[in-house]
Design an enzyme around this catalytic site. Sequence first.
Site, short mmCIF file in Angstrom:
data_model
loop_
_atom_site.label_atom_id
_atom_site.label_comp_id
_atom_site.label_asym_id
_atom_site.label_seq_id
_atom_site.Cartn_x
_atom_site.Cartn_y
_atom_site.Cartn_z
N ASP A 1 -15.87 22.86 -25.45
CA ASP A 1 -15.62 21.39 -24.20
C ASP A 1 -14.21 21.40 -24.37
O ASP A 1 -13.51 22.09 -25.25
CB ASP A 1 -17.31 20.73 -24.75
CG ASP A 1 -16.23 19.15 -23.62
OD1 ASP A 1 -16.44 19.58 -22.13
OD2 ASP A 1 -15.90 17.98 -24.21
N ASP B 1 -11.90 18.54 -23.09
CA ASP B 1 -11.70 16.96 -23.13
C ASP B 1 -12.20 16.29 -24.36
O ASP B 1 -13.25 16.02 -24.46
CB ASP B 1 -12.25 16.25 -22.01
CG ASP B 1 -11.53 16.36 -20.80
OD1 ASP B 1 -9.81 16.37 -20.82
OD2 ASP B 1 -11.84 16.88 -20.07
#
Length: 341
Positions: free
Chosen positions: A30, A32
């Site tokens: 991922d 963010d």
Amino acid sequence: MGSVSAATGGSDGAADAGELARAYDVALLDLDGVVYTGARAVPHAVEVLGEARGRGMGLAFVTNNASRPPKAVAEHLVELGIAAQPEDVVTSAQAAARVVAERVPEGAAVLVVGGEGLEVALREHGLRPVRSADEEPAAVVQGFAADVGWQALTEASYAVARGVFWVASNADLTIPTERGIAPGNGALVGVVRAATGVEPVVAGKPELPLHRETILRTGARRPLVVGDRLDTDIEGACNGGVDSLLVLTGVTTAQALLAAGAGQRPTFVAEDLRALLAAPVTARHEGDAWVCGGWSARVAEGALAVEGSGDRIDGLRAACAAAWAADAPVDTEGVAARLGW
């Protein structure tokens, strides 16, 4: 995924295979809250990812944020000092575009509520992005963009209300920024839902379309999902049947992790990405307690108790193992604070 997998070191012997960077062929990262927050790299991310790649681990940057095309995301990563090509990036926009392309004819108009990332992904599948419900779109695709406003949400509502197929890139209610937590695509999807009473098909994490898209693009055979969110990254890994690493550099708190349900429990827990370069630290079951480092945790009369000292992450691992192994709901109040979180 075992209910106490974070304590036992994984469901299939990964703890015996050395550091995570050698135990898994591709890290599905991922962005963010894991690799960067806004314009800044998360501490240790740049050097750790470079070293993990040097040890043979492939890196795929997988994001629910549909606002930017892979090229722009890769350029941002390079600016931060992380080597990346557009093909290393997989977005929920790409997953959403594939869902639409499997449903509507090639060349069909698709109403876009969102940014350039959605438009680029749709064109890759031979579809025609439009911005008005009056252009008779065959589908509506909605993804996050900072400039999405009332007019775009209204156009989507008009189309969805008359039965046009609706796909949301993701349903994240929030998104981390340099200034704090802000409304995410899920909050904007809620506006269209409220106006129409319709539920969209969701392509991003934790649903399977983005996981499928990532596997198709990377060819991963033994992937490790790395994320900071229980309800997207970790739940998505559970849905996909693969192992996961939760890092505590984003939105998930220690208290939320202790209370995680069976479908949102990571295989491994760490403070940050440095865990990729080490063998996973595990809690062990001793009598009625779970022990990790200098900490032990047990459930007695429905309440979780911890004792000991040492690294707080070890305490959290032990506490999670004890809480998750219980057969009934556990009172975890005050435990995170006791551990120093």
